[in-house]
Write an enzyme that holds these catalytic residues in place. Structure first.
Site, short mmCIF file in Angstrom:
data_model
loop_
_atom_site.label_atom_id
_atom_site.label_comp_id
_atom_site.label_asym_id
_atom_site.label_seq_id
_atom_site.Cartn_x
_atom_site.Cartn_y
_atom_site.Cartn_z
CG HIS A 1 -0.20 0.13 2.53
ND1 HIS A 1 0.10 1.34 3.11
CD2 HIS A 1 0.30 -0.81 3.37
CE1 HIS A 1 0.74 1.15 4.25
NE2 HIS A 1 0.88 -0.16 4.44
CG ASP A 2 -0.51 4.41 1.12
OD1 ASP A 2 -1.25 5.24 0.58
OD2 ASP A 2 -0.90 3.68 2.07
#
Length: 300
Positions: A217-218
């Protein structure tokens, strides 16, 4: 995550039933986790070890489990469980579908071909002349550019691997972010790219991914990167432009790789790396490694 319209501090406090420190009409623009937070956004912290980091971050509003001195120009939301209330805020402003409803609201560009077996979530945008192979899953809020190839069994927009231990069980931080695939990207078979927790996981223009790659994620992958099979990249990493990652490279969360770097097979990364060529469990400079090997072999 930016809200659709600015909110007031008191509105957010009422939503989660918390105390607040700051003017009632203090503007709140969105929420984000600590690695990605920007001015105007809420960040949460629930451990004294990270109080200073959160209070001194770019965040303007700190969701915290203890009333502390509020930095000038900022505001506090004081909660008995910031993790829980961060989820509450995020899911209030971003509806979670998880393929339980089909809104048929995808925007699909001219010339794009999608195999009938592919599954498309809600609020998805796909550009022109893109090719989606069989059994691809594209989760909610995914954005795909022009001239992209996504091969079979790849999943874009799975939930982030972000948990806490609560009462002997694991409690998930709900993912409300996006996956963004820029133009001219190729993604192989069986890859998994998690959506951002509250921001975006980004694959930069012109990058090519082999089969069976995991991206957390991210994480932000730069432009024209080349990533070989079985690479695993944890969340919140930043990979510069034109980086090459060979097979089974592993990168721990929150690390940065400078553009133009090459990581040879099975290299492990647990720190930021300047531009260079690396090898080994702890990402050793390749020339240094070779000199060391020569010395070891010349020992008598």
């Amino acid at each position: 995550m930016r809200f659709h319209s600015p909110q007031k501090l008191k509105t957010i406090a009422d939503l989660i039933g918390s105390k607040f420190v700051g003017p009632e009409d203090f503007e709140v623009l969105g929420s984000n986790e600590i690695h990605m937070v920007k001015p105007g956004e809420i960040v949460f912290v629930n451990h004294p070890k990270y109080y200073d980091k959160a209070l001194n971050s770019a965040a303007t509003i700190i969701l915290i489990d203890k009333e502390v001195e509020c930095p000038e120009g900022k505001a506090l939301l004081v909660s008995d469980d910031p993790f829980r209330d961060f989820n509450k805020i995020n899911t209030h402003f971003t509806r979670i579908y998880n393929f339980t409803e089909e809104l048929h609201d995808a925007e699909i560009g001219e010339g794009t071909r999608i195999h009938p077996s592919a599954i498309i979530g809600n609020n998805v945008k796909i550009g022109k002349n893109t090719l989606i192979f069989p059994n691809v899953v594209i989760g909610d809020r995914t954005e795909i550019g022009d001239n992209v190839i996504i091969q079979s069994n790849t999943v874009l927009g799975g939930d982030a691997f972000y948990y806490r231990k609560l009462n002997g069980n694991f409690d998930r931080l709900i993912s409300v972010g996006k996956v963004v695939i820029e133009n001219n990207v190729e993604i192989g078979n069986g890859c998994t790219i998690d959506r951002g927790v509250t921001d975006s996981t980004i694959i930069g223009e012109g990058s090519v991914l082999d089969n069976q790659i995991q991206i957390g994620h991210d994480t932000i992958i730069g432009k024209k990167c080349l990533i070989a099979s079985q690479v695993g990249i944890a969340g919140c990493c930043v990979i510069g432009d034109e980086v090459t990652l060979w097979g089974q490279v592993g990168i721990a969360s929150g690390n940065k790789i400078e553009g133009g770097s090459v990581l040879l097979g099975k290299t492990g990364v647990n720190r930021d790396l300047e531009k260079g060529t690396y090898i080994g469990m702890f990402a050793e400079d390749f020339k240094t490694y070779l000199k060391k090997e020569v010395k070891l072999r010349n020992l008598k």
